[in-house]
Write a protein that holds these residues in place. Structure first.
Motif, mmCIF file in Angstrom:
data_model
loop_
_atom_site.group_PDB
_atom_site.id
_atom_site.type_symbol
_atom_site.label_atom_id
_atom_site.label_comp_id
_atom_site.label_asym_id
_atom_site.label_seq_id
_atom_site.Cartn_x
_atom_site.Cartn_y
_atom_site.Cartn_z
ATOM 1 N N LEU A 24 43.546 59.699 38.305
ATOM 2 C CA LEU A 24 43.062 58.893 37.484
ATOM 3 C C LEU A 24 42.978 59.250 36.110
ATOM 4 O O LEU A 24 43.088 60.674 36.041
ATOM 5 N N ALA A 25 43.066 58.777 35.070
ATOM 6 C CA ALA A 25 42.784 59.119 33.860
ATOM 7 C C ALA A 25 41.431 59.789 33.625
ATOM 8 O O ALA A 25 40.457 59.306 34.079
ATOM 9 N N GLY A 26 41.640 61.029 32.874
ATOM 10 C CA GLY A 26 40.223 61.694 32.705
ATOM 11 C C GLY A 26 39.483 61.133 31.674
ATOM 12 O O GLY A 26 39.958 60.269 30.574
ATOM 13 N N GLY A 27 38.127 61.063 31.735
ATOM 14 C CA GLY A 27 37.233 60.316 30.743
ATOM 15 C C GLY A 27 37.546 58.927 30.638
ATOM 16 O O GLY A 27 37.121 58.379 29.568
ATOM 17 N N ALA A 28 37.646 58.128 31.877
ATOM 18 C CA ALA A 28 37.935 56.929 31.650
ATOM 19 C C ALA A 28 36.874 56.157 32.373
ATOM 20 O O ALA A 28 36.378 56.509 33.529
ATOM 21 N N ASN A 29 36.618 54.728 32.056
ATOM 22 C CA ASN A 29 35.787 53.715 32.958
ATOM 23 C C ASN A 29 36.498 52.931 33.685
ATOM 24 O O ASN A 29 37.538 52.425 33.028
#
Length: 578
Positions: free
Chosen positions: A159-164
């Motif tokens: 998953l993308a880092g720092g993502a909601n």
């Protein structure tokens, strides 16, 4: 919901009376439930409702006491049953939990339902099963039912880092009974931002090898292009050092190696700017990272053991040399000079290394000089520049004062002068004492106690010897214990002491000895029922006839007496238990 109710009695029943006494109703509405009866056995009733029962409802079933057995006996008491129908499908747990923060990007998403959603199938049949999760933003991956009620989704890429992220389960999902979610289920979580979690060499390190790679570890997989562009190595002159990059552990670890040799004795800073992004290129580094280190110094001798001008300790051997940086020891170790030249020299090192050990035994009180050649070089061609020399003195030989006798117990005959030799070195005087011990059965039975034995009586004679031997030279002095004659037969303790002796020297020097003055030598053999003794004369070596012998136990109690025959042989009756 379309199941039947089975009731079994303890004996065959009158079927008509039971069916007439039977009733079923929905608890909340009181509505009667009609159905069909069947009797697979005379004592077993099956009731099958004509219509599907309502979901998540309570039903009451009663059989009153008008029901009779086949022999006409009524029920002892009415039968009353309460049944609960299956409810709706529910989500019991999700992983990551709702609202979870700093979730690792490589995590899987797992949902646990309260009841089976899919039948038990093989792995090959998974493709036909429902895939209940929808991600926002979208995530590609593979879903798998790891049991009939547990679903796990593994993203194709982290998953993308720092993502909601928001995950939704559609209310159209049904369980194996047809039950649906009452409403769509959704939850949110956010992922961890990318960060540097470790660097080698550590921040603040010194003595770093100028050709060693630098290892940067991140908390998640990173985008190689943006991360490599964000990494820089800067020296004190503010010039960027060209780097070669290599990725490890699925892009979590970046290893950068300088393509040019770093300067010696120079500080450098490794920097990772915030332009480095996590895999997928969506989330930048949480904060800029910097770490500093200093390369190894130029060749120098850091310390030696013994140090220059020092006197070595008694326990030391040889020399140890520590350099300020790794050196090519193999190129010069055998050219190190030691004056005077020691015997049996052994050199130990690994190359390149900062540590060199040269092992040899010291001659007592000797001034040694060690010379390391000035062309001794490190792996990069830098040299000491000039010879390095240091000097030290070896210690005097340890003080020695020791009887030249067998350890712990000795035997001498009255046929000769009672004389002992004392070996000594580096002691100004030797104090000798002689004690008469009588019959010391404790020491005869436990001779290992002689070393630490403290006699309770005063000595019968003492001597003081003043050696005139040169320093560090060993010598031997003879001492007559009976002024040229022999001591009377008996058991004696002979002790010596001298100034400067270490307290533990008594364990490796013969400083206390149990001295037996006797003309008879005996050989003892214990066998079943007897103890046998053979006695011989020490002076002549011949068997002793008519010698009276006494046998004692360890407590000093007399056990038996015997007299030797013409062959010097005697026997004591002995059962071994005394």
């Amino acid at each position: 919901l379309d199941g039947a109710v089975t009731i079994r009695f303890d004996q065959p029943m009158n079927q008509q009376s039971v069916e007439a006494a039977f009733s079923a109703e929905q608890a909340s509405s009181g509505r009667a439930v009609s159905g069909e009866f069947s009797w697979p056995r005379p004592d077993t009733l099956i009731f099958t409702p004509r219509t599907t029962l309502a979901r998540q409802q309570t039903y009451n079933i009663r059989i009153n006491n008008n029901a009779k057995s086949s022999n006409g006996m009524p029920l002892k008491e009415p039968v009353s049953l309460t049944l609960q129908t299956v409810g709706n499908l529910e989500v019991s747990q999700v992983i990551p939990a709702p609202g979870a923060a700093d979730v690792q990007p490589d995590t899987a998403v797992t949902v646990l339902f309260n009841r089976p959603v899919v039948p038990l199938v093989t792995t090959a049949q998974q493709a036909n099963l429902p895939q209940p999760l929808t991600f926002n933003p979208p995530v590609s991956g593979q879903g798998e039912w790891i049991s009939t009620s547990i679903y796990r989704f593994t993203p194709d890429e982290p998953l993308a880092g720092g993502a909601n992220y928001e995950v939704t389960i559609d209310s159209a999902l049904t369980d194996v009974t047809g039950g649906q979610l009452e409403r769509p289920y959704f939850w949110r979580f956010n992922t961890l931002q990318p960060e540097v979690v470790g660097v080698t060499p550590d921040d603040g390190s010194s003595g770093v090898i100028p050709t060693d790679p630098i290892r940067i570890e991140f908390n998640m997989a990173m985008d190689p292009a943006s991360t490599e562009a964000a990494v820089s190595l800067v020296g004190i002159n503010r010039t960027n050092v060209p780097l070669q990059s290599e990725w490890q552990r699925n892009n979590r670890i970046l290893v950068v190696t300088p393509t040019v040799q770093l300067d010696l004795n120079t500080s450098y800073q490794i920097r990772v700017s915030q332009t480095a992004t996590a895999a997928g290129g969506t989330s930048p580094l949480a904060r800029e990272f910097t770490a500093s280190f200093k390369t190894v110094p130029f060749p120098a001798v850091l310390r030696t053991t013994p140090a220059d001008g020092e006197t070595a300790e008694q326990w030391q051997r040889g020399v140890s040399i520590e350099f300020a940086s790794p050196m090519n020891l193999a190129d010069f170790a055998d050219r190190i000079l030691i004056e005077p030249t020691p015997k049996n020299v052994h050199t130990f090192y690994s190359t390149p290394s900062q540590y060199l050990n040269i092992d040899f035994a010291y001659e007592p009180s000797t001034e040694y000089t060690v010379i390391i050649p000035g062309d001794a070089a490190d792996p990069y061609g830098n040299t000491l520049g000039r010879d390095y020399r240091f000097s030290f003195r070896s210690p005097d030989g340890p003080p020695i004062a020791s009887f030249n006798l067998p350890s712990l117990i000795s035997q001498l005959s009255t046929s000769f002068e009672t004389q002992v030799n004392i070996v000594h070195r580096n002691v100004p005087r030797i104090d000798v004492a002689l004690y008469n011990l009588g019959l010391p059965l404790n020491l005869l039975g436990r001779p290992y106690e002689v070393t630490d034995y403290l006699p309770s009586a005063n000595p019968i004679r003492t001597w003081q010897i003043t050696p005139d031997t040169p320093r560090n030279q060993a010598d031997s002095t003879s001492l007559s214990l009976a002024d040229g004659g022999s001591l009377p037969t008996g058991a004696y303790l002979l002790t010596l002491n001298a100034p400067g002796l270490e307290s533990d020297a008594r364990y490796w020097q013969n400083q206390q000895n149990l001295l037996i003055i006797a003309d008879t030598n005996i050989v003892v053999k214990e066998m079943f029922g007897n103890v046998y003794v053979w006695a011989t004369d020490i002076r002549t070596g011949q068997p002793v006839n008519g010698r009276s012998l006494t046998l004692y136990n360890q407590q000093g109690v007399q056990l038996a007496a015997a007299v030797t025959d013409q062959n010097g042989f005697a026997a004591f009756p002995y059962d071994g238990g005394r």
